[in-house]
Design a protein around this motif. Structure first.
Motif, PDB file in Angstrom:
ATOM      1  N   LEU A 191      -7.629   9.049  -7.627  1.00  0.00           N
ATOM      2  CA  LEU A 191      -6.895   9.596  -6.475  1.00  0.00           C
ATOM      3  C   LEU A 191      -5.654  10.380  -6.886  1.00  0.00           C
ATOM      4  CD1 LEU A 191      -6.869   8.790  -3.094  1.00  0.00           C
ATOM      5  CD2 LEU A 191      -4.632   8.133  -3.906  1.00  0.00           C
ATOM      6  N   ALA A 192      -4.756   9.716  -7.615  1.00  0.00           N
ATOM      7  CA  ALA A 192      -3.501  10.394  -7.965  1.00  0.00           C
ATOM      8  C   ALA A 192      -3.717  11.563  -8.937  1.00  0.00           C
ATOM      9  CB  ALA A 192      -2.507   9.390  -8.531  1.00  0.00           C
TER      10      ALA A 192
ATOM     11  N   ASP B 291       9.711  12.942  -6.977  1.00  0.00           N
ATOM     12  CA  ASP B 291       8.276  13.090  -7.251  1.00  0.00           C
ATOM     13  C   ASP B 291       8.016  13.356  -8.724  1.00  0.00           C
ATOM     14  OD1 ASP B 291       7.486  12.554  -4.715  1.00  0.00           O
ATOM     15  OD2 ASP B 291       7.331  14.646  -4.071  1.00  0.00           O
TER      16      ASP B 291
ATOM     17  N   ILE C 178      -4.359   7.132   2.105  1.00  0.00           N
ATOM     18  CA  ILE C 178      -4.259   5.686   1.920  1.00  0.00           C
ATOM     19  C   ILE C 178      -4.083   4.952   3.240  1.00  0.00           C
ATOM     20  CG2 ILE C 178      -3.021   3.840   0.718  1.00  0.00           C
ATOM     21  CD1 ILE C 178      -4.257   5.921  -1.154  1.00  0.00           C
TER      22      ILE C 178
ATOM     23  N   PHE D  93      -6.121   0.050  -3.522  1.00  0.00           N
ATOM     24  CA  PHE D  93      -6.458   0.548  -2.195  1.00  0.00           C
ATOM     25  C   PHE D  93      -7.828  -0.012  -1.805  1.00  0.00           C
ATOM     26  CE2 PHE D  93      -3.972   4.162  -4.149  1.00  0.00           C
ATOM     27  CZ  PHE D  93      -2.770   3.707  -3.646  1.00  0.00           C
TER      28      PHE D  93
ATOM     29  N   SER E 230       3.479   5.642  -3.034  1.00  0.00           N
ATOM     30  CA  SER E 230       4.693   6.366  -3.445  1.00  0.00           C
ATOM     31  C   SER E 230       4.869   6.321  -4.944  1.00  0.00           C
ATOM     32  CB  SER E 230       5.957   5.747  -2.829  1.00  0.00           C
ATOM     33  OG  SER E 230       5.777   5.504  -1.493  1.00  0.00           O
ATOM     34  N   ALA E 231       4.636   5.140  -5.538  1.00  0.00           N
ATOM     35  CA  ALA E 231       4.870   4.991  -6.970  1.00  0.00           C
ATOM     36  C   ALA E 231       3.975   5.933  -7.776  1.00  0.00           C
ATOM     37  CB  ALA E 231       4.623   3.544  -7.397  1.00  0.00           C
ATOM     38  N   MET E 232       2.829   6.303  -7.206  1.00  0.00           N
ATOM     39  CA  MET E 232       1.935   7.223  -7.905  1.00  0.00           C
ATOM     40  C   MET E 232       2.327   8.670  -7.692  1.00  0.00           C
ATOM     41  SD  MET E 232      -1.509   5.200  -6.929  1.00  0.00           S
ATOM     42  CE  MET E 232      -2.605   6.493  -7.240  1.00  0.00           C
ATOM     43  N   GLY E 233       3.351   8.900  -6.888  1.00  0.00           N
ATOM     44  CA  GLY E 233       3.819  10.261  -6.686  1.00  0.00           C
ATOM     45  C   GLY E 233       3.161  10.982  -5.524  1.00  0.00           C
ATOM     46  N   LEU E 234       2.421  10.245  -4.687  1.00  0.00           N
ATOM     47  CA  LEU E 234       1.819  10.892  -3.514  1.00  0.00           C
ATOM     48  C   LEU E 234       2.920  11.194  -2.494  1.00  0.00           C
ATOM     49  CD1 LEU E 234      -1.363   8.696  -2.951  1.00  0.00           C
ATOM     50  CD2 LEU E 234      -1.311  11.068  -3.682  1.00  0.00           C
TER      51      LEU E 234
ATOM     52  N   ASN F  71      -9.949   4.675  -6.723  1.00  0.00           N
ATOM     53  CA  ASN F  71      -8.569   4.242  -6.912  1.00  0.00           C
ATOM     54  C   ASN F  71      -7.942   4.934  -8.115  1.00  0.00           C
ATOM     55  OD1 ASN F  71      -7.091   1.793  -5.489  1.00  0.00           O
ATOM     56  ND2 ASN F  71      -9.290   1.476  -5.223  1.00  0.00           N
TER      57      ASN F  71
ATOM     58  N   LYS G 196      -3.466  17.439  -9.754  1.00  0.00           N
ATOM     59  CA  LYS G 196      -4.366  18.571  -9.461  1.00  0.00           C
ATOM     60  C   LYS G 196      -5.482  18.710 -10.478  1.00  0.00           C
ATOM     61  CE  LYS G 196      -1.520  19.748  -6.158  1.00  0.00           C
ATOM     62  NZ  LYS G 196      -1.796  19.096  -4.881  1.00  0.00           N
TER      63      LYS G 196
ATOM     64  N   ARG H   7      -5.223   2.281 -13.405  1.00  0.00           N
ATOM     65  CA  ARG H   7      -4.867   3.293 -12.411  1.00  0.00           C
ATOM     66  C   ARG H   7      -3.555   3.986 -12.778  1.00  0.00           C
ATOM     67  NH1 ARG H   7      -3.846   1.571  -6.203  1.00  0.00           N
ATOM     68  NH2 ARG H   7      -2.055   0.525  -7.142  1.00  0.00           N
TER      69      ARG H   7
ATOM     70  N   GLN I  59      -7.199   3.283   6.411  1.00  0.00           N
ATOM     71  CA  GLN I  59      -7.252   1.829   6.618  1.00  0.00           C
ATOM     72  C   GLN I  59      -6.816   1.458   8.022  1.00  0.00           C
ATOM     73  OE1 GLN I  59      -5.785  -0.692   3.328  1.00  0.00           O
ATOM     74  NE2 GLN I  59      -5.213   1.204   2.342  1.00  0.00           N
TER      75      GLN I  59
ATOM     76  N   TRP J  16      -4.941  14.392  -6.645  1.00  0.00           N
ATOM     77  CA  TRP J  16      -4.053  14.887  -5.593  1.00  0.00           C
ATOM     78  C   TRP J  16      -2.651  15.194  -6.077  1.00  0.00           C
ATOM     79  CZ3 TRP J  16      -5.906  16.440  -1.023  1.00  0.00           C
ATOM     80  CH2 TRP J  16      -7.198  16.005  -0.675  1.00  0.00           C
ATOM     81  N   VAL J  17      -2.220  14.529  -7.158  1.00  0.00           N
ATOM     82  CA  VAL J  17      -0.859  14.769  -7.642  1.00  0.00           C
ATOM     83  C   VAL J  17      -0.868  15.671  -8.866  1.00  0.00           C
ATOM     84  CG1 VAL J  17       1.254  13.682  -8.455  1.00  0.00           C
ATOM     85  CG2 VAL J  17      -0.133  12.544  -6.721  1.00  0.00           C
TER      86      VAL J  17
ATOM     87  N   GLN K 217       0.831  -1.204   0.000  1.00  0.00           N
ATOM     88  CA  GLN K 217       0.000   0.000   0.000  1.00  0.00           C
ATOM     89  C   GLN K 217       0.867   1.257   0.000  1.00  0.00           C
ATOM     90  OE1 GLN K 217      -3.661   0.171   0.166  1.00  0.00           O
ATOM     91  NE2 GLN K 217      -3.230  -1.820  -0.719  1.00  0.00           N
TER      92      GLN K 217
ATOM     93  N   ARG L 130       8.304  10.106 -10.454  1.00  0.00           N
ATOM     94  CA  ARG L 130       7.197   9.194 -10.152  1.00  0.00           C
ATOM     95  C   ARG L 130       5.913   9.601 -10.873  1.00  0.00           C
ATOM     96  NH1 ARG L 130       8.328   8.260  -3.716  1.00  0.00           N
ATOM     97  NH2 ARG L 130       9.846   6.576  -3.978  1.00  0.00           N
ATOM     98  N   ARG L 131       5.771  10.903 -11.147  1.00  0.00           N
ATOM     99  CA  ARG L 131       4.592  11.329 -11.897  1.00  0.00           C
ATOM    100  C   ARG L 131       4.604  10.788 -13.319  1.00  0.00           C
ATOM    101  NH1 ARG L 131       4.737  16.228  -8.812  1.00  0.00           N
ATOM    102  NH2 ARG L 131       6.184  17.239 -10.213  1.00  0.00           N
TER     103      ARG L 131
ATOM    104  N   LYS M 122       0.358  12.997   2.105  1.00  0.00           N
ATOM    105  CA  LYS M 122      -0.840  12.643   1.352  1.00  0.00           C
ATOM    106  C   LYS M 122      -1.082  11.144   1.406  1.00  0.00           C
ATOM    107  CE  LYS M 122      -1.076  16.493  -1.808  1.00  0.00           C
ATOM    108  NZ  LYS M 122      -0.385  16.976  -3.016  1.00  0.00           N
TER     109      LYS M 122
END
Ligand SMILES: Nc1ncnc2c1ncn2[C@@H]1O[C@H](COP(=O)(O)OP(=O)(O)OP(=O)(O)O)[C@@H](O)[C@H]1O
Ligand SMILES: [Mg+2]
Lengths: 429, 259
Positions: B117-118, B90, A340, B106, A327-331, B114, B124, B166, A344, B121-122, A322, B93-94, A335
């Motif tokens: 989300l990114a 970051d 996430i 998730f 992290s991999a999504m850049g959060l 799911n 915008k 996703r 949970q 939040w990432v 999780q 990762r984007r 955040k």
């Protein structure tokens, strides 16, 4: 039982419909039929001893109806035990345990109901009235003292301010507990930011309101102030401490460990004592620090340390994947925690969190030892009043206190069950 | 004139480096997992990575989006060098999507949540915009009707397709796959591979750890064989499968193709 005797119709392979379960196997009636009244002789083996014993006790022994029922059941069970031992009667098994349990509950209920209702004194103006029925509760004592139990020594003329604060609190807590989405978010925001200020000004004074110093606060009002402050402060603090304890940064991690272990290592009563006796010694001459505020800080930090460990348990249950997916999504760290991990983790530890809240609620009674009169404190003060010195009054006071604390704690417990059920719908792995 | 210029741009893009690892080493404690990894991946290239268990395949691709930190050497992704600079991490990762063996959806969010989300939040994006994109990708992985469900209510193959969607919602330039089908039952493997093949045909830059050799033959531009933390051999699938150069590659291929 004679299930084998029932003639079952035959169906071709694959044609067998689903049949309803036999009524006799379902529910209380089924249980009674299976265990006590399955055959004619079986039924009489239950009913005859019961009837004989009941009549004997009620008519000839002068025992009350309830007592006679109990004696009847005891005798009936005794007969069945003897029958089992003597004739190998197979019916009893769990029956005996169940019936003995039922009798114990029955006896307790009997005592409780007699004390709280049947033998109780409902209105009284002093010890003389209470003493008229010494085996029952003297609710007249509670009604006479009720406003003190609620407000302590808060001046009569100003009590409406406490009521208004209470109404505000309820108006915000209800949507927080039962509302959804945006309404709930607004309620949380108002409760955390605006309510403490408004509530403080209303209850303490200022802005044209007469000042009511905190040493006049007391009763249920004080209990709720301490409990609500403790609960609302301990959860966010606990979350921060739990995250800090798992931080990669050694300085933060160690700081959190020291903090948590310190507060967990001392009894709350010591914390409160130190706050009231030791702490002023460290302050410069003439500087005073409100007694209630000290207790609030002590209770909040103490509960936060416990909460931190509860929350940490939840964090540990979240799989590494999780965190990695987030992290991999850049959060960012915060955040991914907020969106996430924490939702949970906190869901998992709802029972533990509510457990801490319940413990905190009851621990508020300890502020009595530093001279704050909370709900239990005002009741105890009332018991010392000579005008109410009757034998049944102390018991009445403590039973009343127990009922009220129980109602609050049971409410919290039920709410947590409801919340768990709601959050778990459709989310099982 | 304009056409010639465009062609030039296109061929320059073809040579554009998406990921470059040079002299990368990594240790877990005293255990040397990655030993002098040198690998250049060009834009739109499809790379399949295989090798025995414990050879460092996962570790290598996880270094590309900094789920693991390398200790020596240089990793450049989409022109950005990976350092301790969180901003750069970051940024990378984007642009880099990742699909995991165990999906890592998730569980407390619906499929649609799911996916959005990114982007929200990432990137915008507005909720409406993110949901539009999400539905588009759910249709592409052929499960738009599952949008309102929770991941726990889907089959493994559906969950993995949601996980791919996703990643795609972030509109990544590079996709990393770490054994995306090895936790799935055989009949679900095909549905996930179909999605990946489509993605490959559209020109996505892909690095894919997998033992699905049919997939490798069909879409890979290059197959990389790793063993004991090193890249032993890399070649076009044709050569790699028909004419492996190295003894260890031959042994590995005989083991996984043999039965
Ligand atoms: N967090 C860790 N700490 C210590 N050692 C690790 C860690 N993660 C992986 N390793 C070790 O590093 C080596 C390479 O692991 P890696 O997961 O990259 O292998 P892999 O090629 O992906 O294998 P598989 O096919 O089984 O997934 C293995 O020997 C593994 O035991
Ligand atoms: Mg792996």
């Amino acid at each position: 039982m004679a299930m084998d005797d029932v003639v079952t119709p035959r169906y071709a392979p694959g044609q067998h419909p689903a049949l309803p379960a036999p009524a006799s196997t379902v529910g209380v009636v089924g249980w009674l039929r299976a265990n006590l009244f399955s055959t004619g002789p079986d039924t009489s083996l239950t009913l005859v001893p019961f009837g004989v014993a009941f009549l004997a006790a009620a008519w000839f022994g002068g025992v009350s109806i309830m007592g006679s029922i109990v004696i009847g059941i005891l005798i009936a069970v005794g007969v069945r035990i003897v029958a089992r031992v003597a004739f190998g009667n197979p019916v009893i098994d769990n029956t005996v345990l169940t019936i003995v349990g039922a009798i114990i509950i029955f006896l307790i209920a009997d005592v409780l109901l007699n004390f709280t209702i049947f033998d109780a004194v409902w209105s009284a103006s002093g010890r003389a009235d209470c003493a008229k029925s010494p085996d029952g509760a003297c609710w007249g004592f509670v009604t006479a003292r009720f406003s003190q139990f609620m407000y302590g020594f808060y001046p009569d003329a100003e009590r409406w301010r406490v009521d208004v604060t209470g109404i505000f609190a309820i108006a915000l807590i209800v949507p927080i507990l039962f509302g959804q989405g945006r309404i709930r978010a607004y309620a949380v925001g108002l409760f955390l930011l605006a309510f403490p200020i408004v509530g403080f000004i209303l209850m303490y004074g200022g802005l044209g309101l007469e000042i009511v110093p905190t040493n006049k606060w007391g009763g249920m009002m004080l209990t709720l102030v301490i409990a609500m402050t403790g609960i609302t402060a301990s959860l966010p603090l606990g979350v921060l401490l739990a995250l800090g304890r798992r931080s990669d940064m050694p300085a933060i991690r160690n700081l959190c460990i020291v903090f948590i272990e310190f507060w967990r290592g001392v009894p709350l009563i010591t914390v409160l004592f130190m706050a009231s006796v030791m702490f002023p010694l460290f302050l410069p001459e003439g500087v005073t620090f409100n007694q209630l505020l000290r207790a609030l800080i002590g209770v909040a930090l103490f509960s936060a340390a416990y909460m931190a460990e509860v929350v940490r348990g939840g964090l540990q249950a979240i799989p590494k994947g999780q965190y990695e997916a987030a992290s991999a999504m850049g959060l960012s760290y915060w955040k991914s925690m907020r969106l996430i991990v924490l939702p949970q983790a906190l869901t998992i530890v709802i029972p533990g969190i509510v457990n801490s809240f319940i413990a905190l609620f009851k621990d508020t009674t300890l502020v009595l030892i530093i001279g704050l009169f909370d709900f239990l404190g005002t009741i105890q003060t009332g018991l010392n009043d000579n005008a109410w010195a009757a034998p049944n009054v102390p018991m009445t006071g403590y039973v009343f206190a127990a009922l009220v604390y129980w109602a609050f704690c049971f409410g919290m417990s039920r709410y947590s069950v409801r919340l768990e059920r709601k959050l778990n719908t459709g989310r099982q792995h | 004139m304009a056409e010639a210029a465009q062609q030039k741009v296109a061929s320059a893009a073809a040579d554009e480096v998406a990921v470059e690892l040079s002299g990368v080493h990594k240790w877990y404690g005293s255990f040397h997992v990655l030993k002098d990894i040198n690998l250049t991946v060009y834009a739109r290239e499809r790379i399949v990575i295989c090798g025995p268990s414990g050879s460092g395949k996962s570790t290598m691709i996880r270094c590309i989006n900094r789920l693991e930190e390398h200790q020596r050497g240089k990793i450049v992704v989409d022109g950005i060098e990976l350092t301790n600079d969180i901003k750069k991490i970051d940024e990378i990762r984007r642009e880099v999507g990742m699909v995991f063996q165990h999906f890592n959806l998730f569980p407390h969010l619906t499929v649609l949540q799911n996916l959005t989300l990114a982007p929200i939040w990432v990137r915008k994006q507005s909720k409406a915009e993110a949901e539009r994109t999400a539905m588009h990708y759910l249709e592409r992985v052929k499960i738009p009707e599952q949008a309102a469900k929770f991941p726990g209510q889907l089959s493994g193959g559906q969950q993995q397709r949601v996980a791919i969607a996703r990643s795609l919602c972030m509109n990544p330039k590079i996709m990393l796959f770490d054994e995306p089908t090895s936790a799935l039952d055989p009949e679900m493997i095909a549905e996930v591979l179909d999605v990946m093949v489509e993605l490959a045909e559209e020109g996505m830059t892909m690095l894919c750890v997998t033992h699905e050799m049919g997939f490798a033959r069909r879409v890979a531009d290059r197959v990389i064989f790793m063993d004991e933390g090193q890249i032993i051999e890399q070649n076009a699938p044709e050569t790699f499968f028909n004419n492996p150069q190295h003894e260890r590659t031959k042994l590995f291929l005989s083991q996984i193709l043999g039965h």
